[in-house]
Design an enzyme around this catalytic site. Structure first.
Site: not given
Ligand code: AMP
Length: 289
Positions: A32, A37, A153, A187
């Site tokens: 998503y 990302h 994380q 989310r």
């Molecule tokens: P997720 O799909 O939420 O597991 O996130 C995948 C990666 O994208 C993780 O390393 C997150 O920390 C990073 N990420 C999610 N949201 C952001 C954001 N707003 N800015 C930078 N990186 C992000």
């Protein structure tokens, strides 16, 4: 772009890339995709020859009452975004692929998980560390890219890499935000209209703490109070799950804050739990995020 679902196929392809002398950058995600990302993909492209993006909603990092089933998914849109952003390999495995003989073995994390989401989501970081161990073994990346949006994380993965001698460099990337300050998150689509209007309050509250820090208040408990007070005044829909000021990346509560301090919060809305943080470099407090 190659879309790959199987471990042998990904291994074979990446072996060939490595034999050509190319370096591999890995961006793990749950899909998503949004600009957060994409910023990681961009960073990976800048410093690696080949970019592998994984899209996998990992069940073992969700608790029994969490949003695994309701987590937003749209693989067709994600594929298009990955193509547009020049991803070389999109790894999109099923759980049968990632957990071929079940969940009988896992990585157990007891460091850096006592506070923040680690204390609120028991087992979450075991799931994260387990799936990343699998990904690191399958992909063998030179670099892996994570967002500081999920700062705990990053801290846990840094420990994972050191404890298990994974030959991979962790690259931590800044948080991407909407114009109103809300940290981009998959989310966010789960927020209703009123909740979305209120959600920038998370960052505003953390900024109040940061402001107080710059004025000279370095007591973590006082900084927490400032942020909590702001939330009390400004949150009508969201419920505070935690507000904490801790050392970073150790995430220790009662040790004097030395190099970096993290101001972090989690707010529960009806269908989405949002997290955000600001990391302050004590030596350079005026260049904090
Ligand atoms: P997720 O799909 O939420 O597991 O996130 C995948 C990666 O994208 C993780 O390393 C997150 O920390 C990073 N990420 C999610 N949201 C952001 C954001 N707003 N800015 C930078 N990186 C992000």
């Amino acid at each position: 772009m190659n879309i790959i679902n199987s471990v042998p196929s990904l291994r074979e392809n990446l072996k060939e890339e490595r034999e050509k002398g190319l370096t591999i950058g890995f961006v793990p995600t749950m899909g998503y995709l949004h600009e957060g990302h994409l910023s990681l993909i961009k960073k990976a492209k800048e410093s690696s020859d080949i970019v592998v993006l994984s899209i996998y909603v990992n069940p073992t990092q969700f608790g029994p009452n969490e949003d695994f089933d309701a987590y937003p998914r749209d693989i067709e849109r994600d594929v298009q975004l990955a193509v547009d952003n020049q991803v070389d390999y999109l790894f999109h495995p099923t759980s049968e692929t990632m957990y071929p003989i079940g969940t009988g073995m896992s990585v157990s994390v007891s460091e850096r998980v006592d506070q923040l989401c680690g204390s609120k989501r028991p087992g979450h970081f075991d799931g994260v560390a387990t799936v990343l161990t699998k990904f690191f073994n399958i992909i063998q990346p030179d670099k892996v890219f994570f967002g500081l949006k999920d700062a705990q994380q990053v801290a846990v993965v840094e420990g994972l890499i050191r404890h298990f001698h994974f030959p991979v460099e962790l690259v931590a990337c800044p948080t991407m935000r909407e114009n109103d300050g809300l940290a981009k998150s998959s989310r966010n689509v789960k927020l209703n209209h009123d909740e979305r209007a209120e959600a920038p309050t998370l960052y505003k509250g953390l900024q109040q703490g940061f402001l107080e820090f710059k004025k000279g208040e370095h007591d973590p408990r006082q900084l927490e109070q400032v942020i909590l007070h702001y939330f009390k005044e400004h949150l009508k829909h969201g419920v505070v799950d935690y507000v904490q000021a801790l050392s970073y990346p150790e995430l220790a509560i009662n040790v004097p804050v030395k190099n970096k301090v993290i101001l972090a919060c989690a707010i529960q809305y009806e269908n989405a739990r949002l997290i955000d943080n600001i990391i302050i470099d004590i030596d350079q407090p005026f260049v904090g995020e």
